[in-house]
Scaffold this motif. Sequence first.
Motif, short mmCIF file in Angstrom:
data_model
loop_
_atom_site.label_atom_id
_atom_site.label_comp_id
_atom_site.label_asym_id
_atom_site.label_seq_id
_atom_site.Cartn_x
_atom_site.Cartn_y
_atom_site.Cartn_z
N THR A 60 0.68 -1.34 -0.10
CA THR A 60 0.12 0.11 0.01
C THR A 60 0.90 1.09 -0.16
O THR A 60 0.59 2.20 -0.79
CB THR A 60 -0.92 0.08 1.30
N GLU A 63 2.37 1.83 -3.47
CA GLU A 63 1.36 2.39 -4.41
C GLU A 63 1.17 3.76 -4.04
O GLU A 63 0.88 4.84 -5.01
CB GLU A 63 -0.03 1.74 -4.22
N ASN A 67 2.08 6.88 -6.73
CA ASN A 67 1.13 7.93 -7.23
C ASN A 67 1.38 9.31 -6.66
O ASN A 67 0.49 10.31 -6.92
CB ASN A 67 -0.29 7.36 -6.71
N TYR A 126 4.77 -4.31 -11.07
CA TYR A 126 4.24 -4.14 -9.81
C TYR A 126 5.65 -4.59 -8.81
O TYR A 126 6.38 -5.23 -9.47
CB TYR A 126 3.05 -4.53 -9.04
#
Length: 152
Positions: A60, A63, A67, A126
């Motif tokens: 998380t 991510e 971003n 990823y």
Amino acid sequence: MLLATVRRSPARRSGFTLMEVLVVVAILVMLATVATIATQRYMDDAKKARAQLGCTGLATAIEAYTNNAANPGLTDQEKMPQSPMNLVTPPFGGQSFLRNGQNDIMDPWGKQYQFNPTQRSDGSSYILVMTQAPDGTQISQFGIGPNATPKN
């Protein structure tokens, strides 16, 4: 002269014989052993679950890192952190992406989580966050053991 021996009747006997005490002690030792083994398994499973949660938390944070608005104009690959420490102290500045800082990049066994950049079948990438339990069990944000590696 004959000596008469006096025998007590079983009804008057008090206390336990040595054999009875030894049997009870042996049973208690066996019960303690079983309890210790069960507790150790429980603790190992709890650490594995905690490691899996740590992997999920790091995924998380990765991510959020990719971003981040302070990370503009880069390719997807360039936006990804190169090491877990990039989540603690981002190279582009700003606050840590982890609540507990450096403590969050360590697994329950005191090792640093591993980052494994991975490509999906659709070409997107990823980071697979992984660690390994002392018994060799692989753990990632996707699961524990055979579930640790995602099925593309």
